[in-house]
Design an enzyme around this catalytic site. Structure first.
Site, PDB file in Angstrom:
ATOM      1  N   CYS A 138      -6.400   4.107  -3.366  1.00 19.63           N
ATOM      2  CA  CYS A 138      -6.599   2.787  -2.751  1.00 19.63           C
ATOM      3  C   CYS A 138      -7.745   1.939  -3.300  1.00 19.63           C
ATOM      4  O   CYS A 138      -7.528   0.868  -3.843  1.00 19.63           O
ATOM      5  CB  CYS A 138      -6.798   2.955  -1.247  1.00 19.63           C
ATOM      6  SG  CYS A 138      -5.320   3.461  -0.366  1.00 19.63           S
ATOM      7  N   ASP A 153       0.836  -1.194   0.000  1.00 23.77           N
ATOM      8  CA  ASP A 153       0.000   0.000   0.000  1.00 23.77           C
ATOM      9  C   ASP A 153       0.875   1.250   0.000  1.00 23.77           C
ATOM     10  O   ASP A 153       1.624   1.492   0.953  1.00 23.77           O
ATOM     11  CB  ASP A 153      -0.887  -0.018   1.250  1.00 23.77           C
ATOM     12  CG  ASP A 153      -2.063   0.931   1.150  1.00 23.77           C
ATOM     13  OD1 ASP A 153      -1.962   1.926   0.412  1.00 23.77           O
ATOM     14  OD2 ASP A 153      -3.085   0.687   1.806  1.00 23.77           O
ATOM     15  N   ASP A 154       0.810   2.036  -1.066  1.00 24.27           N
ATOM     16  CA  ASP A 154       1.562   3.298  -1.190  1.00 24.27           C
ATOM     17  C   ASP A 154       3.073   3.087  -1.293  1.00 24.27           C
ATOM     18  O   ASP A 154       3.851   3.973  -0.924  1.00 24.27           O
ATOM     19  CB  ASP A 154       1.282   4.232   0.004  1.00 24.27           C
ATOM     20  CG  ASP A 154      -0.130   4.787   0.004  1.00 24.27           C
ATOM     21  OD1 ASP A 154      -0.914   4.432  -0.896  1.00 24.27           O
ATOM     22  OD2 ASP A 154      -0.461   5.571   0.915  1.00 24.27           O
ATOM     23  N   ASP A 170      -0.268  -0.876  -4.798  1.00 24.17           N
ATOM     24  CA  ASP A 170      -1.545  -0.338  -5.275  1.00 24.17           C
ATOM     25  C   ASP A 170      -1.408   1.014  -5.962  1.00 24.17           C
ATOM     26  O   ASP A 170      -2.197   1.366  -6.829  1.00 24.17           O
ATOM     27  CB  ASP A 170      -2.563  -0.250  -4.136  1.00 24.17           C
ATOM     28  CG  ASP A 170      -2.196   0.764  -3.055  1.00 24.17           C
ATOM     29  OD1 ASP A 170      -1.007   1.137  -2.963  1.00 24.17           O
ATOM     30  OD2 ASP A 170      -3.097   1.180  -2.297  1.00 24.17           O
ATOM     31  N   ASN A 171      -0.431   1.820  -5.558  1.00 25.36           N
ATOM     32  CA  ASN A 171      -0.184   3.128  -6.184  1.00 25.36           C
ATOM     33  C   ASN A 171       1.122   3.668  -5.644  1.00 25.36           C
ATOM     34  O   ASN A 171       1.772   3.036  -4.796  1.00 25.36           O
ATOM     35  CB  ASN A 171      -1.329   4.113  -5.930  1.00 25.36           C
ATOM     36  CG  ASN A 171      -1.774   4.212  -4.490  1.00 25.36           C
ATOM     37  OD1 ASN A 171      -2.902   3.841  -4.141  1.00 25.36           O
ATOM     38  ND2 ASN A 171      -0.903   4.690  -3.620  1.00 25.36           N
ATOM     39  N   LYS A 215       1.413   9.333  -5.451  1.00 22.76           N
ATOM     40  CA  LYS A 215       0.026   8.918  -5.245  1.00 22.76           C
ATOM     41  C   LYS A 215      -0.941  10.066  -5.509  1.00 22.76           C
ATOM     42  O   LYS A 215      -0.663  11.219  -5.195  1.00 22.76           O
ATOM     43  CB  LYS A 215      -0.135   8.438  -3.805  1.00 22.76           C
ATOM     44  CG  LYS A 215      -1.560   8.163  -3.351  1.00 22.76           C
ATOM     45  CD  LYS A 215      -1.577   7.698  -1.916  1.00 22.76           C
ATOM     46  CE  LYS A 215      -3.016   7.453  -1.438  1.00 22.76           C
ATOM     47  NZ  LYS A 215      -3.046   6.808  -0.114  1.00 22.76           N
ATOM     48  N   SER A 243      -8.348   1.632   4.982  1.00 22.28           N
ATOM     49  CA  SER A 243      -6.976   2.044   5.257  1.00 22.28           C
ATOM     50  C   SER A 243      -6.691   2.157   6.760  1.00 22.28           C
ATOM     51  O   SER A 243      -7.573   2.507   7.550  1.00 22.28           O
ATOM     52  CB  SER A 243      -6.678   3.383   4.581  1.00 22.28           C
ATOM     53  OG  SER A 243      -6.653   3.245   3.178  1.00 22.28           O
ATOM     54  N   LYS A 263      -5.585  -5.882   4.015  1.00 26.24           N
ATOM     55  CA  LYS A 263      -6.514  -4.753   3.857  1.00 26.24           C
ATOM     56  C   LYS A 263      -7.451  -4.991   2.670  1.00 26.24           C
ATOM     57  O   LYS A 263      -6.996  -5.295   1.568  1.00 26.24           O
ATOM     58  CB  LYS A 263      -5.702  -3.470   3.653  1.00 26.24           C
ATOM     59  CG  LYS A 263      -6.509  -2.269   3.175  1.00 26.24           C
ATOM     60  CD  LYS A 263      -5.611  -1.078   2.924  1.00 26.24           C
ATOM     61  CE  LYS A 263      -6.309  -0.006   2.104  1.00 26.24           C
ATOM     62  NZ  LYS A 263      -5.480   1.174   1.860  1.00 26.24           N
ATOM     63  N   HIS A 288       1.468   2.233   3.960  1.00 25.40           N
ATOM     64  CA  HIS A 288       0.545   3.358   4.127  1.00 25.40           C
ATOM     65  C   HIS A 288       0.718   3.926   5.534  1.00 25.40           C
ATOM     66  O   HIS A 288       0.894   3.165   6.492  1.00 25.40           O
ATOM     67  CB  HIS A 288      -0.887   2.832   3.925  1.00 25.40           C
ATOM     68  CG  HIS A 288      -1.947   3.876   3.818  1.00 25.40           C
ATOM     69  ND1 HIS A 288      -2.334   4.661   4.878  1.00 25.40           N
ATOM     70  CD2 HIS A 288      -2.749   4.237   2.779  1.00 25.40           C
ATOM     71  CE1 HIS A 288      -3.309   5.469   4.493  1.00 25.40           C
ATOM     72  NE2 HIS A 288      -3.577   5.235   3.221  1.00 25.40           N
ATOM     73  N   ARG A 318      -7.527  -1.334  -6.129  1.00 21.96           N
ATOM     74  CA  ARG A 318      -7.861  -2.701  -5.700  1.00 21.96           C
ATOM     75  C   ARG A 318      -8.994  -3.272  -6.555  1.00 21.96           C
ATOM     76  O   ARG A 318      -8.989  -4.457  -6.896  1.00 21.96           O
ATOM     77  CB  ARG A 318      -8.244  -2.693  -4.214  1.00 21.96           C
ATOM     78  CG  ARG A 318      -7.052  -2.475  -3.335  1.00 21.96           C
ATOM     79  CD  ARG A 318      -7.372  -1.891  -1.957  1.00 21.96           C
ATOM     80  NE  ARG A 318      -6.200  -1.160  -1.516  1.00 21.96           N
ATOM     81  CZ  ARG A 318      -5.126  -1.725  -0.962  1.00 21.96           C
ATOM     82  NH1 ARG A 318      -5.123  -3.033  -0.729  1.00 21.96           N
ATOM     83  NH2 ARG A 318      -4.075  -1.011  -0.640  1.00 21.96           N
ATOM     84  N   HIS A 357     -10.732  -2.767   1.661  1.00 20.52           N
ATOM     85  CA  HIS A 357     -11.021  -1.421   1.153  1.00 20.52           C
ATOM     86  C   HIS A 357     -11.876  -1.386  -0.116  1.00 20.52           C
ATOM     87  O   HIS A 357     -11.693  -0.530  -0.983  1.00 20.52           O
ATOM     88  CB  HIS A 357      -9.732  -0.624   0.935  1.00 20.52           C
ATOM     89  CG  HIS A 357      -9.930   0.837   1.246  1.00 20.52           C
ATOM     90  ND1 HIS A 357      -8.900   1.740   1.332  1.00 20.52           N
ATOM     91  CD2 HIS A 357     -11.069   1.544   1.501  1.00 20.52           C
ATOM     92  CE1 HIS A 357      -9.373   2.932   1.630  1.00 20.52           C
ATOM     93  NE2 HIS A 357     -10.690   2.841   1.744  1.00 20.52           N
TER      94      HIS A 357
END
Length: 475
Positions: free
Chosen positions: A78, A38-39, A275-276, A296, A156, A131, A223, A82, A133
């Protein structure tokens, strides 16, 4: 003589059993493990350029598999990203944009077919540890979207009362920890989470080692807020952020070790990506996408170009680099071809890259990739070596002071006022606009963009899409 005959019979019987076992293994479709951080920035893995964060397990995974240098998330935020990787659709096709807040009235529509549902139809055991989301109402939880098991958080990890902007901006309740559809705890300290997610992932592999399985490990880290266990605290040269990446690398290593211990390594597809891009407003608690521009929340390269590694010893040659562009929407159809699963009846946007990964084809499966953001704004297009952007408003930390130690800085918002064209083969940082020099390329990309606008729309140009679908609603 009788003894010799007996030994020969036993030998041939054992050989026949071995051959039969090998045939059965070959017939069995590959297991699939998707590790999704994540991130995490492009440059936050050793083989992608990090020289201050040791990632020996990910580096080894790359040497034993394939590294993609031009892999893109489905969107730079996010929930949308996904949705893209799990359904094979551009997120705006299925009505998902931005990041869902707690108690959201919408989520991933039950009519969409996820990667988990596709593989479950083929007899795979399916588990998600991490996670989600994609909606926290019961009808949107992972167990309603093809997963047999869920352990983790529904959104998140910063959506809790300890958010640095709690009060002035947000009013978050406690962060719930789920076991399937039941809240088993509320989290006040996240230092245990990566370790526990890893332990449950390993347990899932062991319990399902005798039949095909799909394991989805969407780590809540890196994240913000950043948390790391004591065993990795203070280990990296990049502070707490680097420690978190080292713990994720450890987690990958533990999963790979488990596959080897149970003779599953050869017949398991392992994918690692994010994810990004990095959340640059958080300064030293954010990752790095250098040399790419921005992070992001933007369609610039730093927002959606991600580290990507795939390993499958049975069919994919090791230690290879692929520079062809691919996007997260291509994962579902690629896995479908690799496992001989049936694609969803719903229209999807992804195309299988299995022939590219196997070395049969040299070109990627798509002519172009489209970078949407916000509700339905087409910001950019990747077309071969070219990346073109349409006029739009975007956020940047340029001219601002980044945040520090978990506190965010403030973004500037800038209007890109003209079409911008970049040659990514020579200009990874997107600094030289070549639109006036290559009008024929601008025209080609505009034609492709217009085709997509009539399919998915573009609110910047007030064009309604013809084939988009709606997210699910609890109203």
């Amino acid at each position: 003589m009788i003894r010799i005959i007996t030994i020969a019979i036993v030998f041939f019987f054992c050989l026949a059993c071995k051959n039969q076992a090998e045939l059965e293994t070959i017939k069995q479709p590959p297991n699939v493990i998707l590790i999704f951080t994540d991130d995490q920035g492009y440059r936050d893995v050793g083989v992608f350029g990090a020289d201050d964060i040791p990632t020996p397990n990910l580096d080894k995974l790359a040497s034993e598999g394939i590294k993609l240098s031009s892999f893109y998330s489905a969107q730079a935020v996010c929930s949308a990203s996904r949705a893209g990787i799990l359904t094979g659709c551009y997120p705006n096709r299925i009505g998902i944009h931005n990041a869902f807040m707690p108690n959201s009235h919408i989520g991933l529509n039950p009519k969409e077919i996820t990667l988990a549902e596709m593989l479950k139809e083929k007899g795979f055991a399916t588990g998600i540890f991490g996670k989600w989301h994609l909606g926290d109402a019961k009808e949107f939880l992972p167990t309603r979207h093809g997963f047999d098991e869920f352990y983790g958080i529904p959104y998140s990890n910063d959506m809790w009362p300890l958010h640095p902007q709690q009060g002035p901006v947000f009013d978050f309740g406690p962060l719930p920890l789920y076991q399937n559809e039941t809240v088993i705890d509320t989290i006040t300290d996240q230092t245990f989470l990566t370790t526990e997610i890893t332990a449950r992932s390993i347990d899932f592999i062991k319990r399902n080692k005798d039949h095909p399985f799909f394991l989805y490990v969407p780590h809540p880290q890196p994240h913000v807020p950043l948390f790391v266990s004591e065993k990795h605290k203070g280990k990296s040269q990049r502070g707490l952020y680097g420690d978190v990446i080292m713990e994720i690398d450890w987690s990958v290593g533990e999963i790979l070790k488990t596959l080897k211990e149970h003779n599953l390594e050869e017949n398991t597809i392992v994918i690692f990506t994010s994810d990004n891009g990095p959340w640059l407003a958080y300064g030293n608690h954010a990752g790095s996408a250098l040399p790419f521009r921005e992070g992001k929340g933007t369609a610039w390269e730093g927002g959606q170009r991600e580290p990507f590694i795939i390993k499958y010893p049975r069919e994919l040659k090791a230690d290879r680099l692929i520079n062809e562009p691919l996007m997260a929407i291509d994962i579902l159809p690629t896995i479908a071809e690799a496992t001989d699963a049936t694609l969803p009846n719903n229209i999807i946007d992804g195309k299988s890259a299995w022939s590219l990964l196997r070395g049969i084809e040299k070109k990627g499966p798509q002519e172009a990739y489209f970078f949407y953001y916000r509700i339905n704004e087409l910001h950019g297009v990747r077309y071969g070596k070219w990346k073109m952007y349409f006029p739009h408003n975007y956020r940047t930390m340029e001219g601002q002071i980044p945040g520090k130690d978990g506190q965010p800085g403030n973004y500037n918002y800038i209007d890109l006022e003209e079409v911008a064209l970049y040659d990514l083969s020579k200009d990874l940082s997107e600094t030289k606009n070549l639109a006036e020099d290559y009008p024929e390329v601008v025209l080609e990309i505009n034609l492709l963009a217009n085709e997509m606008r009539y399919r998915l729309g573009d609110s910047l140009m007030e064009i309604d899409g013809e084939e988009t679908r709606l997210a699910g609603s609890i109203e």
